[in-house]
Design an enzyme around this catalytic site. Sequence first.
Site, PDB file in Angstrom:
ATOM      1  N   SER A  68      51.713 -19.803  44.662  1.00  0.00           N
ATOM      2  CA  SER A  68      51.857 -21.251  44.746  1.00  0.00           C
ATOM      3  C   SER A  68      51.429 -21.946  43.460  1.00  0.00           C
ATOM      4  CB  SER A  68      51.125 -21.784  45.979  1.00  0.00           C
ATOM      5  OG  SER A  68      51.722 -22.984  46.388  1.00  0.00           O
TER       6      SER A  68
ATOM      7  N   ASP B  44      58.859 -21.539  53.305  1.00  0.00           N
ATOM      8  CA  ASP B  44      57.741 -20.761  53.842  1.00  0.00           C
ATOM      9  C   ASP B  44      56.728 -21.639  54.570  1.00  0.00           C
ATOM     10  OD1 ASP B  44      56.425 -22.087  51.816  1.00  0.00           O
ATOM     11  OD2 ASP B  44      55.574 -20.284  50.902  1.00  0.00           O
TER      12      ASP B  44
ATOM     13  N   HIS C 124      53.616 -19.286  54.134  1.00  0.00           N
ATOM     14  CA  HIS C 124      52.729 -19.489  52.988  1.00  0.00           C
ATOM     15  C   HIS C 124      51.396 -18.762  53.146  1.00  0.00           C
ATOM     16  CE1 HIS C 124      52.840 -21.833  49.275  1.00  0.00           C
ATOM     17  NE2 HIS C 124      51.557 -22.111  49.425  1.00  0.00           N
TER      18      HIS C 124
END
Length: 358
Positions: free
Chosen positions: A147, A301, A322
């Site tokens: 991320s 996600d 995620h």
Amino acid sequence: MAACALLAAAALLSGCGAAEEQLDPWGTGDVITGAGGSSASGAWTGSPDSSDASGSGGGWPSSGKLGPPYPIVLAHGFFGFEDFAGAEYNSYFYNVKHTLAEGGEVVYTPAVDPFNSSTYRGAQLLARIEEILAVTGHEKVNIIAHSQGGLDARVVAHERPDLVASVVTIATPHQGSMVADIALQLVAYERLQDVLDDLLNAIGAPLYDQIGNETSVFASLEQFSSPGIAEFNARYTDAPGVFYASFGGRTDRAAGGSDCKTIDTVPFVAQFDEGFDPVHPLLSLTETILDGGFGESIPNDGMVRARDTRWGRFWGCLPADHFDEIGQLFGQSPGEGNTWLYIDFYRSVIERLRQEGL
């Protein structure tokens, strides 16, 4: 309540957990440590004459420093800490470093400011990498980032390409995130933003080991917004000589579609093309927002759309949300019927980098 719920979800934009080790991001004097390798420092144990001078095949490059295979740096996302509420077992990349170390890899998990822009966090990450290279004697590192950690890694590669062999990103919002756009609209007043920043500092201090006085969740959210990411991408362009690759994620039992198509088929991802991931309940709201609503299904996600994660060589979509991408929460299964294993994924990424001569 809706605004607070969405902001809380945005605070999970890069996972939940802890960065496994702290490399003194706020001048506390902590000592850098790593894991793996055949020596305490993870340094290469060969001789300068065992390979050519180009640095390939574990040799000794012209710089006089150690060549590939390069150490691995796992770069955490937004909300990453060293030690979650004193629970040392709960690291951001859950149990990844030690498992990879058992296979002989030299792995570092430097911590940076949990809430800030990637310009700020990237400078911290660069300082940690310089320390890592000083310890190991290597010329470069491979960065595998989740991320926002992927944006931090791009800052490092742009500023010091001589220190970075590769940047592999997982669910990084290279084209921004709608979640950030909506969160910023809901919390539009600057005074309220300051209050919430202060609240995060006040809550974070007792819950986590370290938190910076200048930390700001809104610095991150503004960067993830549409105008913010456009400015970031214009400023931090790819560096020649650095290898870039990326992965997206797909959850809520989405198949992927065109957003997950790749030119360069990666077997360790393609083998799960028929797999489906049930979305984690904590991500159901944001997944629904990103999905596009009725009549449209946009793979994501739960925090970042797959189409927004593509950067460099796109290696496909993981059947994971995620949290699943980093083994959170607390190493739990990715969900009923999903056979994808996150630790095997990280092993495979590193093996692929080694095949690339990195």
